[in-house]
Design a protein around this motif. Structure first.
Motif, PDB file in Angstrom:
ATOM      1  N   PRO A  51       0.809  -1.228   0.000  1.00  0.00           N
ATOM      2  CA  PRO A  51       0.000   0.000   0.000  1.00  0.00           C
ATOM      3  C   PRO A  51       0.839   1.274   0.000  1.00  0.00           C
ATOM      4  N   GLN A  52       2.090   1.195   0.489  1.00  0.00           N
ATOM      5  CA  GLN A  52       2.936   2.394   0.517  1.00  0.00           C
ATOM      6  C   GLN A  52       3.351   2.850  -0.873  1.00  0.00           C
ATOM      7  N   ILE A  53       3.251   1.962  -1.872  1.00  0.00           N
ATOM      8  CA  ILE A  53       3.465   2.410  -3.252  1.00  0.00           C
ATOM      9  C   ILE A  53       2.137   2.395  -4.009  1.00  0.00           C
ATOM     10  N   GLY A 100      10.235   4.381  12.874  1.00  0.00           N
ATOM     11  CA  GLY A 100      10.038   5.384  11.851  1.00  0.00           C
ATOM     12  C   GLY A 100       9.296   4.720  10.710  1.00  0.00           C
ATOM     13  N   CYS A 101       8.944   5.497   9.707  1.00  0.00           N
ATOM     14  CA  CYS A 101       8.192   4.926   8.587  1.00  0.00           C
ATOM     15  C   CYS A 101       8.488   5.743   7.341  1.00  0.00           C
ATOM     16  N   LEU A 102       8.686   5.047   6.242  1.00  0.00           N
ATOM     17  CA  LEU A 102       8.976   5.734   4.982  1.00  0.00           C
ATOM     18  C   LEU A 102       7.817   6.626   4.552  1.00  0.00           C
ATOM     19  N   SER A 103       6.629   6.361   5.062  1.00  0.00           N
ATOM     20  CA  SER A 103       5.462   7.184   4.730  1.00  0.00           C
ATOM     21  C   SER A 103       5.267   8.343   5.702  1.00  0.00           C
ATOM     22  N   GLN A 142       5.072  -6.519  12.648  1.00  0.00           N
ATOM     23  CA  GLN A 142       3.839  -5.847  13.096  1.00  0.00           C
ATOM     24  C   GLN A 142       3.695  -4.484  12.429  1.00  0.00           C
ATOM     25  N   HIS A 143       4.807  -3.757  12.291  1.00  0.00           N
ATOM     26  CA  HIS A 143       4.750  -2.446  11.634  1.00  0.00           C
ATOM     27  C   HIS A 143       4.310  -2.592  10.172  1.00  0.00           C
ATOM     28  N   GLU A 144       4.941  -3.518   9.455  1.00  0.00           N
ATOM     29  CA  GLU A 144       4.612  -3.661   8.030  1.00  0.00           C
ATOM     30  C   GLU A 144       3.183  -4.167   7.840  1.00  0.00           C
ATOM     31  N   CYS A 145       2.786  -5.137   8.643  1.00  0.00           N
ATOM     32  CA  CYS A 145       1.434  -5.694   8.481  1.00  0.00           C
ATOM     33  C   CYS A 145       0.365  -4.682   8.877  1.00  0.00           C
ATOM     34  N   ASP A 146       0.697  -3.761   9.766  1.00  0.00           N
ATOM     35  CA  ASP A 146      -0.240  -2.677  10.081  1.00  0.00           C
ATOM     36  C   ASP A 146      -0.593  -1.881   8.830  1.00  0.00           C
ATOM     37  N   HIS A 147       0.365  -1.739   7.915  1.00  0.00           N
ATOM     38  CA  HIS A 147       0.080  -0.995   6.671  1.00  0.00           C
ATOM     39  C   HIS A 147      -1.040  -1.664   5.867  1.00  0.00           C
ATOM     40  N   LEU A 148      -1.236  -2.955   6.072  1.00  0.00           N
ATOM     41  CA  LEU A 148      -2.265  -3.688   5.310  1.00  0.00           C
ATOM     42  C   LEU A 148      -3.653  -3.490   5.894  1.00  0.00           C
TER      43      LEU A 148
HETATM   44 NI    NI Z   1       5.891   2.001   7.629  1.00  0.00          NI
END
Ligand code: NI
Length: 179
Positions: A51-53, A100-103, A142-148
């Protein structure tokens, strides 16, 4: 292979519930994964979610086979492509850690996560993944799956005295390593 633009917080596409992947081992999936690694490596990310892209699919990548300059002291997390992930906490212990987060560029926050989890899902070929992990590995997943599920880490911050600009919180950190 292409470095794609990373969406930033405020873009409604980051708030969607991502769709499950129904067909594995397709050209489209392999191209997406290649673009995501190119994108993640271009910005020294620890992980990236589709989703970040702007891709509305349940696919995340994380890990590396070499230390990450953004997290030089973190233990190595194996390079992983994870489709349709499911996370189950093991026990109810939580740990606070800086994220942190790239978004959400330029910021860091202290985020509580499950200390130990089991995660399951599939690799791009449809082979199952089933791991029990803790510490930084568990945090990244957990951080990455939160993006989903449309969650960005600031939505998990409980103590906003522990949230701010990376350059202020961690003046020694590599200035080029934007989140
Ligand atoms: Ni992130």
């Amino acid at each position: 292979m292409t470095v794609r633009d990373i969406l930033k917080m405020g873009d409604p596409r980051l708030l969607r519930l991502a769709q499950p992947i129904t067909e594995f081992d397709t050209d489209a999936i392999h191209l997406l994964v290649a673009d995501m690694f190119d994108t993640m490596h271009a910005v020294n990310g620890a992980g990236l979610a589709a989703p970040q892209i702007g891709v509305d699919l349940q696919l995340v990548i994380f890990g590396t086979d070499a230390p990450n300059p953004r997290y030089p002291d973190a233990p190595l997390v194996p390079r992983t492509v994870l489709l349709n992930p499911v996370i189950t906490p093991i026990g109810d212990a939580e740990e606070d850690g800086w994220e942190g987060c790239l978004s959400v560029p330029g910021l860091r926050g202290l985020v509580p996560r499950w200390a130990k989890i089991r995660y399951t899902g599939f690799d791009p070929y449809g082979d199952p993944i089933d791991r029990t992990v803790d510490g930084f590995h568990a945090r990244v997943v957990q951080h990455e799956c939160d993006h989903l599920i449309g969650k960005l880490y600031p939505m998990r911050v409980r103590d906003f005295t522990q949230f701010g600009f990376t350059e202020v919180l961690f003046p020694g950190l590599d200035a080029d390593a934007d989140d």
